[in-house]
Every structure is written in C-alpha cells, then in structure tokens.
Design a protein around this motif. Structure first.
Motif, PDB file in Angstrom:
ATOM      1  N   PHE B  39       0.854  -1.195   0.000  1.00 17.88           N
ATOM      2  CA  PHE B  39       0.000   0.000   0.000  1.00 17.88           C
ATOM      3  C   PHE B  39       0.881   1.232   0.000  1.00 17.88           C
ATOM      4  N   PHE B  42       2.086   6.654   3.723  1.00 13.12           N
ATOM      5  CA  PHE B  42       1.564   8.000   3.953  1.00 13.12           C
ATOM      6  C   PHE B  42       2.560   8.854   4.720  1.00 13.12           C
ATOM      7  N   SER B  44       6.173   8.642   3.363  1.00 13.34           N
ATOM      8  CA  SER B  44       7.263   8.837   2.406  1.00 13.34           C
ATOM      9  C   SER B  44       6.790   8.515   0.994  1.00 13.34           C
ATOM     10  N   PHE B  54       1.112  -9.394   9.203  1.00 14.36           N
ATOM     11  CA  PHE B  54       1.314  -8.039   9.693  1.00 14.36           C
ATOM     12  C   PHE B  54       0.030  -7.215   9.566  1.00 14.36           C
ATOM     13  N   LEU B  58      -1.945  -5.236  12.388  1.00 13.16           N
ATOM     14  CA  LEU B  58      -2.385  -3.846  12.263  1.00 13.16           C
ATOM     15  C   LEU B  58      -3.859  -3.712  12.638  1.00 13.16           C
ATOM     16  N   ARG B  61      -4.326  -3.520  16.166  1.00 11.02           N
ATOM     17  CA  ARG B  61      -3.923  -2.244  16.746  1.00 11.02           C
ATOM     18  C   ARG B  61      -4.959  -1.154  16.525  1.00 11.02           C
ATOM     19  N   ILE B  79      -4.934   2.494   5.063  1.00 15.44           N
ATOM     20  CA  ILE B  79      -4.204   1.240   4.947  1.00 15.44           C
ATOM     21  C   ILE B  79      -5.005   0.150   4.248  1.00 15.44           C
TER      22      ILE B  79
END
Lengths: 155, 155
Positions: B39, B42, B44, B54, B58, B61, B79
């Motif tokens: 994806f 946001f 760099s 992962f 996420l 979280r 995301i």
DNA sequence: GAGATTATGGGATATCATGGGAAAATATGG
DNA sequence: CCATATTTTCCCATGATATCCCATAATCTC
C-alpha cells in the motif's frame, strides 16, 4: 558458549570467502539461521556481526516506538536496511559483500573480534591501531562499568 | 527467518514485473498467501510492503481506536482500503500497479528495503537520499533504543 | 604421536534475476 | 451472445552469481 570472545585472523580468498571462527559458529549454532548477520558499523571502519536472535531482539525493541513514527523509521533504515544475512557453507565460510569489505578496508585478511553478544570484522592493521587507542583511553580515564541493573520489575 | 533485512535493487521490466528478493520470499513462505501486501506509504514517497500476518496485527492495533471514530476511519482507509494483494508468479515476480509506482516514482528499477517486520519499495535514488538523511539525523540526535524489556527476547 | 577438527583452495552444481513468447483470463464493443 | 482487443499469467531460456562438494594442509586434542 553464548559469548563471542577473543580475536581471530582468517584469510579472504579470491572468491571473497572467509571462514567464520569455529568458536563463533558454535556460539551461533542454536540459532534459526545458519550464518551471521552483518552490517556496516556507524561509528567505526568495521563490520558489525551478530546472530539472528540479536536482530529479532532489536526488532522487538523498535516495536516500542509508535508504528510509522519518524524514530522507528530512522532506526530501521539504519540497521535493518543495511543488514545482510550471510549464510555459511558446509565448511563454515561466508562470502563478504563488496560494500562491506570496502567500508572496513578489508582486502585479503579479516580479523574477527569478539564483543560479547556481538562481534566485529576488521582490517587487521586498522584493528590493531583502534584497539591500542581504546586501551590508552581506558587507562587514562579509568574506565568502569555501571553496576548491574536489577532484573525484572513491573513491565 | 522472520525478518526482512538488507536492501536489494531489482529491475522493472517493460511489463511492469519485478522480482521479489529471494530472502523476502523465504520470509513470507510460511504465510497462506503466496505474495505480498502493498500500500502507498503515507509518510514517504514509497510503497509499504508486508505479509498478511502483519496486516492482521495492524487490524488488532486499530482496535485501540473507538469503533466508527474519525481516527479509526482514517486509519483503516489509509491502509486497508489502499492495500493490494500482489501474488508472485512461479519465478517470484510481482506486477506493480501503476498507481503504486507513480506514488513512489518508480520507473525501471525498484529498491526493496528491509525494515524488520515490514519492508518498503523505493525509487533507488530517492531512497539513497532519504536514508542518508535518516543516518545523519540518527547520528546527530544520538538515537538509542529503549533498554531491553524485562520479558521476552533471547537471553 | 595418532585422530579429529579446522582453515583454505578450486572445480562442479544449483539458484536467482531477467527477458521474451505462448496461453489463458478478462474486458470491450457490436 | 459472440467476436475481438487487452491484460494477465504461465512457461521456457539464459547469464550471472552463489552454493555445494571434494581435496589438502595446518592445528588442536587426547
């Protein structure tokens, strides 16, 4: 044997291979990855070496930064992006990438320097000079170790 | 071998395909999905890459935000809505969608940058500049890691 | 001093990154 | 609903690199 001790000088052959000292290999034997992790030192002209468990531990610690934070990003760039997995062959040799040897000034001989939980790989002459300086500095300033921190406690 | 380490530069062919580094593929091998999740970053000008595990992490979280709150909504949009599953072919290559390469400024070469639990895909020159800045910043501020947590981590 | 382990050298083999063409799947238009 | 165009996926070939395998010499251990 969990610690990297002593210093070993091994030859780098024309293929760029060098034997990892047997005692270092023994220290790394319990690891999941059969080889070493190496990255350019950002304080000296040498290569930092460790096992995969050390990197796993680093990763866990970076998890304490907020995800996507600037600190986390800088740190992972510095370490993980620069690190390389160097698997050893059946004889216990690794191939040193050109960018690492260039950073350490290594040509035909490499000095493996035990540092406890980690080790370093130096150009032998450069290491002699650097270690002598470190010794002089220690004598001058009466170098001491901080007392051991209490283990455990609230998380 | 659970971490993404080192940096690899691979070519993007005229079909938009690029090889995922073999060690990254090995790190993703235990996953159910044979490929990567990507994806737009946001923070760099690069592409964020990781495994499905992962993304699940996420998701957990984001549970820290209140359900249907503005934060939760923004985060999941940034995301999950933007994420894409990129399966690799039998040779280990993925096709990079145009919107992702545009965001990262990638044309004919892509740099896969290991970040531990995740990795990033950059335009090589853009990464060189960004990593050099990060290195300087880290050295200037003497970035250090929080001391090891009492629980977890190798001995 | 004998056997085992370790360091080193070099040739053979396998893996990886890369390129291009064929086949399949998908989308587009009538 | 079919025909065609476009994209995607698969398959094979190739060069470069890295890995393995065997052989030998030096060192250490018992």
């Amino acid at each position: 044997m969990l610690l990297f001790l002593s210093t070993f000088q091994n030859k780098v052959d024309k293929k760029g291979r060098v034997s990892v000292p047997a005692t270092f290999r023994a220290a790394l034997a319990p690891q999941s990855f059969p080889g070493i992790i190496a990255f350019r030192s950002f304080t000296s002209a040498c290569i930092e070496g460790c096992g995969m468990d050390f990197m796993e531990n680093l990763s866990s610690r970076t998890d304490q930064f907020d995800l996507f934070s600037a600190e986390q990003d800088d740190f992972t760039s510095l370490i993980f992006a620069d690190a390389r997995q160097l698997a050893w062959d059946p004889e216990g040799r690794i191939g040193l990438p050109e960018d690492l040897t260039a950073h350490a000034g290594i040509t035909d001989t490499a000095a493996f320097v035990g540092k406890g939980r980690t080790f370093q790989i130096w150009n032998p002459e450069a290491y002699r000079a650097a270690s002598e300086e470190a010794r002089q500095r220690a004598l001058r300033t009466r170098l001491t170790l901080p007392a051991q921190r209490p283990e455990g406690g609230p998380a």
